[in-house]
Design a protein around this motif. Structure first.
Motif, PDB file in Angstrom:
ATOM      1  N   MET A 171      12.325   0.474  23.899  1.00  0.00           N
ATOM      2  CA  MET A 171      12.152   1.175  22.775  1.00  0.00           C
ATOM      3  C   MET A 171      12.911   2.472  22.735  1.00  0.00           C
ATOM      4  N   ASN A 172      11.835   3.310  23.709  1.00  0.00           N
ATOM      5  CA  ASN A 172      12.021   4.711  23.656  1.00  0.00           C
ATOM      6  C   ASN A 172      13.700   4.871  24.107  1.00  0.00           C
ATOM      7  N   ALA A 173      14.108   4.148  25.112  1.00  0.00           N
ATOM      8  CA  ALA A 173      15.277   4.283  25.705  1.00  0.00           C
ATOM      9  C   ALA A 173      16.309   4.123  24.247  1.00  0.00           C
ATOM     10  N   SER A 174      16.070   2.907  23.613  1.00  0.00           N
ATOM     11  CA  SER A 174      16.936   2.810  22.577  1.00  0.00           C
ATOM     12  C   SER A 174      16.987   4.028  21.578  1.00  0.00           C
ATOM     13  N   MET A 175      15.911   4.708  21.058  1.00  0.00           N
ATOM     14  CA  MET A 175      15.724   5.852  20.096  1.00  0.00           C
ATOM     15  C   MET A 175      16.108   6.795  20.753  1.00  0.00           C
ATOM     16  N   ALA A 176      16.201   7.229  22.058  1.00  0.00           N
ATOM     17  CA  ALA A 176      16.722   8.533  22.570  1.00  0.00           C
ATOM     18  C   ALA A 176      18.007   8.562  22.576  1.00  0.00           C
ATOM     19  N   VAL A 177      18.794   7.331  23.147  1.00  0.00           N
ATOM     20  CA  VAL A 177      20.244   7.544  22.703  1.00  0.00           C
ATOM     21  C   VAL A 177      20.784   7.476  21.694  1.00  0.00           C
TER      22      VAL A 177
END
Length: 398
Positions: free
Chosen positions: A18-24
């Protein structure tokens, strides 16, 4: 130990993805909105994501009381739908649709944020700081790696005949969907709180909640304001997605990489000194950001910004998880997270407006002044001789 390993693995996997998703998604949404609406409005989609996180924290907290697993799966599935909607919106030049997609992505982010409390509940009180730190540390894989995929995902979308800015959102669709699948193996029990949530005035009178709320709101506002404006400032000065991604990776490395150390420090020394250290690092990082103009200096400032946030976030979360009565804990945790992310939404929205009106240095110095003021207030909040264990016992008796 073994019965905790599977749910902990599920929690950590979901948070990382989820953090990868929000970062991009957040970085790309800021650039898309700024290109279409002007720099002053670049923070609108990110603010929508933060609002979704705050609202999701309240909504999912109610569902957590019956099943944590269901709450996390639902949050990540909503985020996957939001990323798909955002990709379609970018392809069609629809900023309103992009904001709605970011709002749904925020629901998944809320699930990821609440995962640290679920991890803490799996461990005894003396290990809850470490458990929270471990979950936050596992987020580093996605939060650091995600921005590095901005350029490749954009190139892949362009090669397929799509606008380059749709690529990061299509990547987020995949990572959110996998996070939802991973969450099916997470903890499924009740959180233990029954009845109606405590009123906000009661929350404000709880020493542990008041201290944690102040520190976490300050850290979130400062971090979101300075971080949201950074990629836009770089974009306005001609930097490409690769340079923006590398700088954001330095920031997210600071946010997550040292989390196990922060957790152990919290268990050993108590939350209060860790929170004070975090506020001081935030003040230092924003001062460096205000004067640094070259890319290495900007990356170093954002790394320190991330670690200052980490100290406040882990320290504040551990105080809530350890110093509150069990029956009230889920309600207060959800209310604090909702307040943190709601206030951060305003910071995300205002940061690009301040950047447009006064420049990045003005934004950074204002953030530094705020961090210093809260540091002074927190330093006076508890008598120096009060031990962390005593503070927790006093909180529980109130």
């Amino acid at each position: 130990m073994e019965r905790r390993s599977r749910p902990m693995a599920a929690l950590c996997s979901g948070v990382a993805l989820m953090n990868a998703s929000m970062a991009v998604a957040s970085a790309t949404a800021t650039l898309v909105a700024a290109d279409r609406l002007g720099a002053a409005w670049g923070g609108v989609p990110s603010a929508a994501g933060v609002v979704g996180t705050g609202a999701g924290a309240l909504a999912l907290t109610r569902l957590v009381r019956t099943s944590r697993r269901r709450a996390f799966v639902l949050g990540y599935a909503a985020a996957a739908a939001g990323a798909c909607l955002a990709a379609l919106a970018v392809a069609n030049g629809d900023v309103a649709g992009l904001c709605l997609g970011m709002l749904l992505l925020g629901l998944g982010n809320a699930a990821a944020q609440l995962s640290r409390y679920a991890a803490a509940d799996l461990h005894p009180a003396g290990r809850r700081g470490f458990a929270i730190g471990l979950v936050v540390w596992c987020a580093a894989a996605g939060a650091v790696g995600g921005p590095l995929l901005l350029d490749p995902s954009g190139a892949a979308a362009a090669a397929a005949g799509l606008p380059a800015f749709t690529g990061p959102f299509l990547l987020a669709v995949l990572t959110c969907a996998v996070a939802a699948g991973a969450a099916t193996g997470g903890p499924g029990g009740r959180a233990g709180a029954q009845g109606s949530p405590p009123p906000l005035r009661r929350l404000a009178r709880t020493p542990a909640a008041r201290s944690a709320l102040t520190a976490m709101v300050t850290a979130q506002v400062v971090m979101v304001a300075v971080m949201t404006a950074a990629p836009l400032d770089m974009h306005m000065h001609g930097h490409g997605l690769g340079a923006v991604g590398a700088t954001l990776s330095a920031h997210t490395l600071g946010m997550f990489a040292l989390s196990p150390l922060t957790g152990r420090m919290t268990d050993r020394y108590g939350a209060h000194p860790v929170i004070l250290a975090g506020l001081a690092v935030l003040a230092l990082s924003t001062a460096v950001a205000a004067v640094a103009t070259a890319s290495p200096g900007r990356a170093a400032a954002l790394f320190l910004l991330g670690y200052g946030w980490n100290l406040c976030f882990v320290g504040g979360s551990a105080r809530l998880a350890r110093d509150l009565p069990e029956a009230e804990r889920p309600h207060v945790e959800g209310a604090v997270d909702a307040a943190v992310w709601t206030v951060a939404a305003a910071a995300s929205l205002l940061s690009t407006a301040v950047l447009s009106a006064g420049g990045y240095a003005v934004l950074a110095w204002a953030s530094c002044a705020g961090a210093l003021a809260v540091t002074a207030g927190q330093a006076r909040r508890r008598a120096p001789g009060t031990r962390p264990e005593q503070a927790g016992q006093e909180t529980g008796r109130r």
